[in-house]
Design a protein around this motif. Structure first.
Motif, PDB file in Angstrom:
ATOM      1  N   HIS A 261      27.849 -57.812-124.011  1.00  0.00           N
ATOM      2  CA  HIS A 261      29.020 -58.031-123.164  1.00  0.00           C
ATOM      3  C   HIS A 261      28.548 -58.387-121.766  1.00  0.00           C
TER       4      HIS A 261
ATOM      5  N   ASP B 139      30.594 -59.034-119.099  1.00  0.00           N
ATOM      6  CA  ASP B 139      31.519 -58.691-118.025  1.00  0.00           C
ATOM      7  C   ASP B 139      32.279 -57.435-118.404  1.00  0.00           C
TER       8      ASP B 139
ATOM      9  N   GLY C  24      34.831 -56.243-117.116  1.00  0.00           N
ATOM     10  CA  GLY C  24      36.267 -56.423-117.030  1.00  0.00           C
ATOM     11  C   GLY C  24      36.844 -57.340-118.082  1.00  0.00           C
ATOM     12  N   ASN C  25      35.975 -57.968-118.875  1.00  0.00           N
ATOM     13  CA  ASN C  25      36.442 -58.921-119.887  1.00  0.00           C
ATOM     14  C   ASN C  25      35.495 -58.856-121.085  1.00  0.00           C
TER      15      ASN C  25
ATOM     16  N   ASP D 240      34.069 -61.848-123.033  1.00  0.00           N
ATOM     17  CA  ASP D 240      32.996 -62.657-122.458  1.00  0.00           C
ATOM     18  C   ASP D 240      31.664 -62.104-122.946  1.00  0.00           C
TER      19      ASP D 240
ATOM     20  N   HIS E  26      36.529 -59.375-129.131  1.00  0.00           N
ATOM     21  CA  HIS E  26      35.988 -58.469-128.116  1.00  0.00           C
ATOM     22  C   HIS E  26      34.533 -58.087-128.386  1.00  0.00           C
TER      23      HIS E  26
END
Length: 257
Positions: free
Chosen positions: A63, A65, A67-68, A71, A150
């Motif tokens: 991952h 990011d 917050g996302n 990504d 995700h």
């Protein structure tokens, strides 16, 4: 959207490659010791002589990011350098242990990368009880299946199926009763441990393989549904700053027919 359980961010999807050729998929998890970060998985993910499986690198999906979580980036890591293995594998008095660790170059990770890791504090201690029948979770990527939006693993539910702390059949493993598939090799076996740090989970084992009976009637008998999980104390040895490195060299390539 609520934050995911930090356990899920300690699990990583592994792809093995020979050059640019994709070979297999597997599961693994991160383990941190002081400032060093390691990928933990089954030894047979990195090399399996019986299956003629000889990858030279792995790709890890991370991952990028916090917050996302949609990504993601892919980190490629070499398994060999100058003919020697970059990874370490376990052994004990009974022979080889199907657990291996590969140190990850922390400097190669972007500063925004989002991951969590087990530590030595995650291993069972003398005061930790793992009773027979204890519920456990095995998070990973069975048959490669996962939340591909995700980039998160799925979790299989199981139970401790042999006395914990005993060496089943003289090997450094115990049994779990759980439904597992190819692709989940190398996944952690965990039980809830509220208040434990850095993760509220106790790392009780490392999933290796499914057991089956050679003379099972495929038409009349269901699969056994039992699995081998190696005891995690081997990680204290494999992440020691100066353990013996095995194997010492890369296997020679086979001649083309």
């Amino acid at each position: 959207m609520p934050a995911p359980d930090p356990l899920l961010l300690a699990i990583v999807r592994i792809g093995t490659f020979a050059g640019k050729r994709a070979l297999t998929g597997a599961s693994g998890f991160f383990f941190r010791r002081e400032q060093r970060l390691y990928l933990v998985t089954s030894r047979h993910v990195f090399i399996d002589e019986e299956a003629d499986h000889h990858p030279d690198r792995v790709e890890l999906e991370l991952h990028a990011d916090a917050g996302n979580l949609a990504d993601a980036i892919v980190l490629s890591a070499l398994l060999y350098r100058d003919g020697r293995a970059n990874w370490r594998q376990g052994r004990d008095d009974a022979g080889g242990i199907d657990v291996a660790v590969l140190e990850i170059d922390v400097a190669a990770l972007p500063g925004s990368v989002q991951l969590t890791a087990f530590t030595l504090e995650s291993l069972p201690g003398k005061s930790d009880e793992v009773p027979l029948g204890q519920a456990v979770l095995i998070p990973g990527f069975p048959l490669g299946f996962h939340d591909d939006l995700h980039h998160l693993p799925v979790v299989r539910h199981g139970a401790i199926a042999s006395p914990y702390g005993w060496r089943f059949q003289g090997q450094g493993w115990f049994l779990t009763d759980a439904r597992t598939h190819r692709g989940i090799s190398g996944a952690p076996v965990v039980m809830r441990a509220p208040g434990r740090k850095p993760l509220p989970w106790l790392l009780v084992g490392i999933h290796s393989t499914r057991f089956d009976i050679g003379n099972r009637d495929l038409a009349a008998d269901e699969s056994l549904g039992l699995n081998a999980a190696w005891y995690p104390d081997i990680l204290a040895t494999l992440t020691d700053p100066s353990p013996r490195r095995e194997p010492a060299s890369r296997p020679a390539a086979k001649a083309a027919p």
